[in-house]
Design a protein around this motif. Structure first.
Motif, PDB file in Angstrom:
ATOM      1  N   UNK A  50       0.820  -1.206   0.000  1.00 27.98           N
ATOM      2  CA  UNK A  50       0.000   0.000   0.000  1.00 27.98           C
ATOM      3  C   UNK A  50       0.855   1.258   0.000  1.00 27.98           C
ATOM      4  N   UNK A  51       2.028   1.174   0.607  1.00 25.91           N
ATOM      5  CA  UNK A  51       2.876   2.347   0.709  1.00 25.91           C
ATOM      6  C   UNK A  51       3.605   2.662  -0.591  1.00 25.91           C
ATOM      7  N   UNK A  52       4.101   1.612  -1.293  1.00 25.32           N
ATOM      8  CA  UNK A  52       4.951   1.845  -2.456  1.00 25.32           C
ATOM      9  C   UNK A  52       4.285   1.523  -3.782  1.00 25.32           C
ATOM     10  N   UNK A  53       3.279   0.653  -3.797  1.00 22.15           N
ATOM     11  CA  UNK A  53       2.643   0.296  -5.066  1.00 22.15           C
ATOM     12  C   UNK A  53       1.492   1.214  -5.412  1.00 22.15           C
ATOM     13  N   UNK A  54       0.873   1.808  -4.422  1.00 21.03           N
ATOM     14  CA  UNK A  54      -0.270   2.693  -4.685  1.00 21.03           C
ATOM     15  C   UNK A  54       0.230   4.110  -4.933  1.00 21.03           C
TER      16      UNK A  54
ATOM     17  N   UNK B 289      11.882  -0.689  -7.068  1.00 18.97           N
ATOM     18  CA  UNK B 289      13.063  -0.935  -6.251  1.00 18.97           C
ATOM     19  C   UNK B 289      12.729  -0.857  -4.765  1.00 18.97           C
ATOM     20  N   UNK B 290      12.003   0.174  -4.377  1.00 22.85           N
ATOM     21  CA  UNK B 290      11.624   0.289  -2.968  1.00 22.85           C
ATOM     22  C   UNK B 290      10.653  -0.811  -2.567  1.00 22.85           C
ATOM     23  N   UNK B 291       9.767  -1.167  -3.481  1.00 19.15           N
ATOM     24  CA  UNK B 291       8.802  -2.222  -3.182  1.00 19.15           C
ATOM     25  C   UNK B 291       9.504  -3.556  -2.993  1.00 19.15           C
ATOM     26  N   UNK B 292      10.471  -3.877  -3.857  1.00 22.88           N
ATOM     27  CA  UNK B 292      11.204  -5.140  -3.736  1.00 22.88           C
ATOM     28  C   UNK B 292      11.965  -5.205  -2.423  1.00 22.88           C
TER      29      UNK B 292
END
Length: 381
Positions: A142-146, A179-182
């Protein structure tokens, strides 16, 4: 008889892994310690072609192109081939790969940081899991993909006014910060393991609305995995202790610590494979992979029997990707999405965009009854 069905992408990943192991083993057995004749030079040329031509080309086509992965992951196979060349080539040639040996000091530093990270992450994971009200991995998504959809251009607005029913670039889903999501999903696996492994931490977890038929949900499977990890820990310690006591402690301790992951994998597979959180449907394929789908993005829920092949018609290419099936057995439910949804496989490291997913549900009608107010139910014949 146990029947294992693998999708095309998975088959190519397994094939590449087996081929890569075979090539590296062949290189170690085929190459001499020194070059003394033409035959040995020819062997070196053949092994070099296998290391730096065949494997990278197959990795590009099988893993990156077919598996829809990012091109920068080519560095993995190139770095590994360079390391194997440093270890297996004759001395007069191996010295050209000495730069790999220079990396031993950063590698040692990384190993020490990993040990420190494990200690800190255990304490942090316990603390975060104690206060968590849900799966920590969902918080990362929710923080990085949205991400916020950018403002459409004037040309886009004009085209939308002329073709109101045609999907345009403003209709496309936002691009996540990959990158942040991974990295975030890697770090979130730790508190998620504690959260699911210990029932007290997940006491406020939403109730399941269904259950996938997963092998990892069987008690005997969890028992075999835990006993296997304990045995592997003891064997690794006995084998490595004569070489390096620190390495023996590190490897055996890491294997023992993986028991926590196996416990979490069992509980999430058995009790929380399908549940609703706010306005999202959460699908957990154990700790290995998951999806978080907004109900507004579900076009249809079909009940019936489905296979993993995309139906062939005039608009479907013959090389269309196979449908992902979550669960063990014959798929009896199918979800169709309005826009591609991301399945975070390999603990978030192998994301895939899917428009259709098959489910093997223990009670598909109960799932349909729960979701009937949110999606259009279509019973397949």
């Amino acid at each position: 008889m146990l029947k294992i069905r693998l999708r095309r992408q998975v088959k190519y990943r397994i094939a590449f892994l087996l081929l890569m192991i075979a090539v590296y083993v062949l290189g170690f057995h085929l190459l001499p310690e020194q070059l003394t004749n033409t035959r040995e030079a020819l062997s070196l040329a053949v092994v070099t072609a296998l290391y730096f031509v065949l494997l990278p080309v197959l990795y590009w086509y099988w893993i990156i192109k077919i598996g829809a992965q990012k091109p920068w992951k080519m560095l993995v196979v190139l770095s590994l081939s360079s390391l194997m060349a440093r270890l297996s080539y004759p001395h007069e040639v191996a010295e050209y790969f000495e730069f790999i040996a220079w990396l031993r000091y950063p590698i040692i530093a990384v190993l020490l940081l990993i040990e420190l990270y494990l200690i800190v992450s255990i304490i942090k994971g316990l603390w975060l899991a104690r206060k968590a009200s849900g799966d920590p991995r969902l918080t990362i998504v929710e923080q990085f993909a949205a991400m916020v959809q950018p403002e459409p251009s004037a040309e886009t607005v004009k085209r939308e006014s002329i073709y109101p029913n045609k999907p345009l670039e403003s209709d496309l889903p936002p691009i996540p910060d990959e990158k942040r999501l991974t990295l975030g999903l890697i770090l979130a696996t730790e508190p998620a393991s504690w959260y699911y492994a210990i029932p007290y931490f997940s006491r406020r977890h939403p109730e399941a609305i269904g259950s996938l038929n997963l092998l990892s949900a069987k008690p005997w499977h969890a028992l075999v995995a835990i006993v296997g990890l304990m045995a592997a820990s003891a064997v690794s310690y006995s084998l490595l202790d004569g070489i390096s006591h620190i390495a023996a402690l590190f490897v055996s301790g890491l294997l023992l610590y993986s028991i926590l992951l196996m416990a979490a994998n069992y509980r999430i597979s058995r009790y929380y494979s399908l549940y609703q959180r706010a306005d999202k449907l959460i699908i957990n394929n154990g700790m290995w992979g998951f999806m978080a789908v907004d109900f507004t993005q579900i076009s249809e829920l079909k009940l019936g029997l489905f296979n993993c092949q995309v139906s062939q018609d005039d608009t479907t290419p013959s090389d269309a990707p196979e449908i992902l099936t979550l669960g063990r057995g014959e798929a009896n439910a199918q979800l169709i999405f309005k826009q591609p949804q991301v399945y975070y496989g390999a603990m978030g490291q192998l994301p895939e965009s899917l428009t259709v997913v098959n489910l093997v549900v223990e009670d598909p009608q109960a799932l349909a009854d729960t979701l009937t107010s949110s999606v259009v139910l279509d019973k397949a014949s």
